[in-house]
Design an enzyme around this catalytic site. Structure first.
Site, PDB file in Angstrom:
ATOM      1  N   THR A 212       0.823  -1.207   0.000  1.00  0.00           N
ATOM      2  CA  THR A 212       0.000   0.000   0.000  1.00  0.00           C
ATOM      3  C   THR A 212       0.856   1.255   0.000  1.00  0.00           C
ATOM      4  OG1 THR A 212      -1.741  -1.119   1.181  1.00  0.00           O
ATOM      5  CG2 THR A 212      -1.571   1.232   1.598  1.00  0.00           C
ATOM      6  N   ARG A 240     -13.810  -8.181   0.226  1.00  0.00           N
ATOM      7  CA  ARG A 240     -13.052  -7.735   1.393  1.00  0.00           C
ATOM      8  C   ARG A 240     -12.501  -6.306   1.207  1.00  0.00           C
ATOM      9  NH1 ARG A 240      -7.634  -5.787   2.491  1.00  0.00           N
ATOM     10  NH2 ARG A 240      -7.001  -6.512   4.555  1.00  0.00           N
ATOM     11  N   GLY A 263      -0.338  -2.589   6.275  1.00  0.00           N
ATOM     12  CA  GLY A 263      -0.164  -3.844   7.001  1.00  0.00           C
ATOM     13  C   GLY A 263      -1.426  -4.682   6.939  1.00  0.00           C
ATOM     14  N   THR A 264      -1.544  -5.661   7.812  1.00  0.00           N
ATOM     15  CA  THR A 264      -2.743  -6.513   7.835  1.00  0.00           C
ATOM     16  C   THR A 264      -3.933  -5.693   8.278  1.00  0.00           C
ATOM     17  OG1 THR A 264      -1.560  -7.317   9.773  1.00  0.00           O
ATOM     18  CG2 THR A 264      -2.407  -8.980   8.240  1.00  0.00           C
TER      19      THR A 264
HETATM   20  N1  ASP Z   1      -3.464  -2.378   4.741  1.00  0.00           N
HETATM   21  C1  ASP Z   1      -3.824  -2.869   3.452  1.00  0.00           C
HETATM   22  C2  ASP Z   1      -5.060  -3.702   3.543  1.00  0.00           C
HETATM   23  O1  ASP Z   1      -5.203  -4.448   4.489  1.00  0.00           O
HETATM   24  C3  ASP Z   1      -2.744  -3.678   2.810  1.00  0.00           C
HETATM   25  C4  ASP Z   1      -1.387  -3.035   2.782  1.00  0.00           C
HETATM   26  O2  ASP Z   1      -1.036  -2.259   3.631  1.00  0.00           O
HETATM   27  O3  ASP Z   1      -0.643  -3.333   1.843  1.00  0.00           O
HETATM   28  O4  ASP Z   1      -5.855  -3.660   2.626  1.00  0.00           O
END
Ligand code: ASP
Length: 347
Positions: A212, A240, A263-264
């Site tokens: 991201t 999602r 992140g997640t």
């Molecule tokens: N935070 C983003 C998500 O969960 C993914 C990422 O940071 O790459 O969609």
């Protein structure tokens, strides 16, 4: 005599700290995603490509601020470049859903007014961050999703593209790996997908699931803002949506601070990470760095989540914190050199 010497010494000390604490008029911090990014994983060419991209986009955002542009303008300009760059998981180069589509999320927030705009699941709008900004400025809503969000973006004159525009071979291969690991079938290659990837996309590093992009900025009028844009996580299913477009989770700004996360997403949503950091600054009086570390190194880690954030405050204080092995990141401020980092032990 001793008293005079002491007074002189205190004077010098006061002058030094005042000079050190001189607040920059503007500041910008950029991330290009966090994840498994070890020095030994990246080839020298990949390392150089990411550093060059991070430095080029940060410089472009800094130029907007240096010319007196707003934090929101700097964020939009910087994220446009990242969305166009196939190295990053946003816009072109976004990861694929399990169904083989690119579904894009983005959000932007203005700290001074608490105005915010967000979009989820775009498939046709070339620059999701501009769609988010249009939601903020031109609609009565905060969060639009799916085909309605694309349709709204089109009415605002934002460029619409064939979904195949977002395709990159690299991310398609990552989807193949992810689906195989879960025992899920590989979808059909999207119609119109180019047969060979371009050279830039070939340099992209598979940092696990993330990648991201986000920008936080302070402008010369003392306002802070935050923006985030993403393709989400590889192999995501069932519509999602992660934290990036969720105001308070992956993106947040108020009068005290601005935060963008990577992140997640599931963990960042549950901890309302971005808002939590700003609340610690506002209500507990923590420094921006202490607040960021408290949430990322302690709360997120304790919950089993991984990722990181970038942040900026109206004082010009800049911070980043991540619990993964790396995060593409860069910062610049008035009177301070631009710095770029990838791995944990980079400056
Ligand atoms: N935070 C983003 C998500 O969960 C993914 C990422 O940071 O790459 O969609």
């Amino acid at each position: 005599m001793i008293r005079r010497l002491l007074a002189a010494a205190i004077g010098v000390f006061a002058m030094t700290t005042a000079a050190e604490a001189a607040q920059p008029k503007w500041a910008i911090v950029v991330h290009g995603g966090a994840g498994v990014i070890e020095r030994s994983d990246l080839t020298p060419e990949q390392d150089a490509a990411y550093r060059a991209a991070m430095s080029r986009v940060t410089k472009a955002g800094a130029d907007v601020l240096e010319r007196g542009g707003s934090a929101l303008d700097a964020i939009e300009a910087t994220i446009h470049m990242l969305e166009d760059d196939p190295l990053f998981n946003a816009g072109r180069g976004a990861v694929f859903t399990a169904e083989g589509r690119n579904e894009l999320d983005a959000a932007i927030m203005d700290g001074a007014t608490l105005k915010a705009g967000a979009v989820g699941g775009l498939t046709r709008t070339r620059h999701p961050i501009s769609a988010a900004r249009a939601v903020m400025n031109k609609s009565p809503h905060v969060f639009l999703i799916g085909s309605g969000a694309d349709a709204f973006a089109a009415t605002q004159g934002l460029e619409q593209v064939d979904p195949a525009y977002f395709f990159t071979e690299r991310r398609w291969r990552s989807l193949g790996k992810a689906l195989k690991a879960q025992g899920l079938p590989m979808p059909q290659r999207p119609a119109g997908a180019p047969l060979a990837s371009d050279a830039a996309a070939a340099l992209a590093h598979d940092e696990g699931k993330y990648g991201t992009v986000g920008v936080v900025a302070l402008d010369a009028s003392g306002r802070v803002a935050a923006g985030t844009s993403t393709g989400g996580t590889t192999g995501k299913r069932w519509g999602r949506v992660g934290d990036s477009p969720v105001i308070g989770a992956g993106t947040y700004a108020n009068a005290a601070c601005a935060v963008s996360a990577t992140g997640t997403g599931e963990y960042f949503i549950r901890l309302t990470v971005a808002r939590e950091i700003c609340a610690l600054v506002e209500y507990k009086g923590l420094s921006l760095q202490a607040a960021a570390d408290q949430v990322i190194q302690k709360e997120l880690t304790a919950l089993g989540g991984d990722g990181g954030i970038i942040a900026v405050a109206p004082t010009g204080e800049m911070a980043w914190s991540f619990n993964t092995s790396g995060m593409y990141r860069a910062r610049a401020a008035e009177g301070q050199a631009l710095t770029v980092g990838i791995y944990k032990n980079d400056p």
